[in-house]
Write a protein that holds these residues in place. Structure first.
Motif, short mmCIF file in Angstrom:
data_model
loop_
_atom_site.label_atom_id
_atom_site.label_comp_id
_atom_site.label_asym_id
_atom_site.label_seq_id
_atom_site.Cartn_x
_atom_site.Cartn_y
_atom_site.Cartn_z
N GLU A 1 -4.90 -46.69 51.25
CA GLU A 1 -4.06 -47.86 51.54
C GLU A 1 -3.71 -48.60 50.25
N PHE A 2 -4.69 -48.80 49.38
CA PHE A 2 -4.42 -49.47 48.10
C PHE A 2 -3.46 -48.65 47.24
N ALA A 3 -3.65 -47.33 47.22
CA ALA A 3 -2.81 -46.47 46.39
C ALA A 3 -1.35 -46.53 46.84
N LYS A 4 -1.13 -46.73 48.12
CA LYS A 4 0.24 -46.81 48.63
C LYS A 4 0.95 -48.08 48.19
N SER A 5 0.16 -49.13 47.88
CA SER A 5 0.79 -50.41 47.52
C SER A 5 0.56 -50.84 46.07
N ILE B 1 -4.93 -39.69 43.98
CA ILE B 1 -5.66 -40.88 43.56
C ILE B 1 -6.82 -40.40 42.70
N VAL B 2 -6.84 -40.84 41.44
CA VAL B 2 -7.89 -40.46 40.50
C VAL B 2 -8.83 -41.65 40.36
N CYS B 3 -10.12 -41.43 40.63
CA CYS B 3 -11.10 -42.53 40.63
C CYS B 3 -12.35 -42.17 39.84
N GLY B 4 -12.94 -43.19 39.24
CA GLY B 4 -14.23 -43.10 38.57
C GLY B 4 -15.01 -44.35 38.90
N ILE C 1 -10.90 -39.06 54.98
CA ILE C 1 -10.19 -40.29 55.34
C ILE C 1 -11.02 -41.18 56.27
N ASP C 2 -11.84 -40.59 57.12
CA ASP C 2 -12.62 -41.38 58.09
C ASP C 2 -14.08 -41.58 57.69
N ILE C 3 -14.47 -41.13 56.50
CA ILE C 3 -15.87 -41.29 56.09
C ILE C 3 -16.16 -42.77 55.87
N LYS C 4 -17.39 -43.15 56.21
CA LYS C 4 -17.81 -44.55 56.09
C LYS C 4 -19.06 -44.63 55.23
N ASP C 5 -19.19 -45.75 54.51
CA ASP C 5 -20.44 -45.98 53.78
C ASP C 5 -21.48 -46.52 54.75
N ILE C 6 -22.64 -46.86 54.26
CA ILE C 6 -23.75 -47.30 55.11
C ILE C 6 -23.42 -48.56 55.90
N ASP C 7 -22.48 -49.36 55.40
CA ASP C 7 -22.07 -50.58 56.09
C ASP C 7 -20.88 -50.36 57.02
N GLY C 8 -20.43 -49.13 57.13
CA GLY C 8 -19.31 -48.82 58.01
C GLY C 8 -17.95 -48.96 57.36
N LYS C 9 -17.91 -49.17 56.07
CA LYS C 9 -16.63 -49.32 55.37
C LYS C 9 -15.99 -47.96 55.16
N GLU C 10 -14.74 -47.82 55.55
CA GLU C 10 -13.99 -46.58 55.35
C GLU C 10 -13.35 -46.65 53.96
N TYR C 11 -14.14 -46.31 52.96
CA TYR C 11 -13.72 -46.54 51.58
C TYR C 11 -12.63 -45.58 51.10
N ILE C 12 -12.58 -44.38 51.62
CA ILE C 12 -11.49 -43.47 51.23
C ILE C 12 -10.19 -43.95 51.88
N LYS C 13 -10.26 -44.39 53.12
CA LYS C 13 -9.08 -44.94 53.79
C LYS C 13 -8.57 -46.15 53.02
N GLU C 14 -9.49 -46.98 52.53
CA GLU C 14 -9.10 -48.14 51.73
C GLU C 14 -8.41 -47.70 50.44
N ARG C 15 -8.94 -46.67 49.78
CA ARG C 15 -8.31 -46.16 48.56
C ARG C 15 -6.88 -45.72 48.84
N GLY D 1 -0.50 -49.46 41.89
CA GLY D 1 -0.63 -48.32 40.98
C GLY D 1 -2.06 -48.13 40.51
N THR D 2 -2.76 -49.25 40.29
CA THR D 2 -4.16 -49.22 39.85
C THR D 2 -4.92 -50.26 40.66
N PHE D 3 -6.20 -50.00 40.86
CA PHE D 3 -7.00 -50.94 41.65
C PHE D 3 -8.49 -50.62 41.51
N TRP D 4 -9.31 -51.58 41.89
CA TRP D 4 -10.76 -51.40 42.02
C TRP D 4 -11.10 -51.48 43.50
N THR D 5 -12.08 -50.72 43.94
CA THR D 5 -12.53 -50.78 45.33
C THR D 5 -14.06 -50.71 45.37
#
Length: 156
Positions: free
Chosen positions: A113-117, A149-152, A97-111, A119-123
């Motif tokens: 949050e998006f999944a809660k609001s 959350i299932v992602c590819g 949940i707290d992992i960040k990419d090289i730019d500091g983006k918490e992409y799992i946290k974003e997933r 049904g499908t999304f791109w990140t």
């Protein structure tokens, strides 16, 4: 980023880069349509075969259904815990949940949050491309399935 998260991010990047050795560099990269189709197959497989069998198949490295060149599935619970990972089974059971990419983006946290609001999304985020072994922009198509959350993802 704390030391544990940094170690996890490094291990993940290393594992994905190492996995890329099995993919030929001259093969075309997966595209958005293929990523979306694989996620939909993953969701359908889980629904038809049950969560336990579905997660095992997604994590199985020699699965022809859920591994194609640089495209694979990852599944997280709504709390950020990885429950299936197509290139590194050592990721399963760890919370990102707290992992960040090289730019500091918490992409799992974003997933999450998006999944809660939605049904499908791109990140979008940055991740090690298993073919080039470089950190590159990536986008992942995701679908919520109950508390998962299932992602590819594909590289841009």
């Amino acid at each position: 980023m704390n030391k544990t998260a940094l170690k996890i991010a490094f291990a993940l990047s290393t594992a994905v880069a190492a996995a890329g050795a099995t993919w030929a560099a001259n093969e075309p990269a997966a595209n958005a349509k293929e990523a979306e189709a694989m996620v939909k197959r993953g969701v359908a497989y889980i629904k038809a075969n049950g969560l336990e069998k579905g997660l095992a198949e997604i994590t199985r490295r020699d699965s022809k259904e859920f591994h194609d060149r640089d495209l694979y599935l990852a599944v997280h619970r709504i709390d950020g815990t990885c429950v299936a990972h197509g290139t590194n089974e050592k990721m399963v059971g760890k919370n990102f949940i707290d992992i960040k990419d090289i730019d500091g983006k918490e992409y799992i946290k974003e997933r999450v949050e998006f999944a809660k609001s939605k049904g499908t999304f791109w990140t979008d985020y940055k991740f090690v491309n298993p073919v080039s072994k470089k950190i590159e922009p990536k986008t992942a198509y995701c679908e919520r399935l109950d508390d998962h959350i299932v992602c590819g993802g594909i590289y841009k």
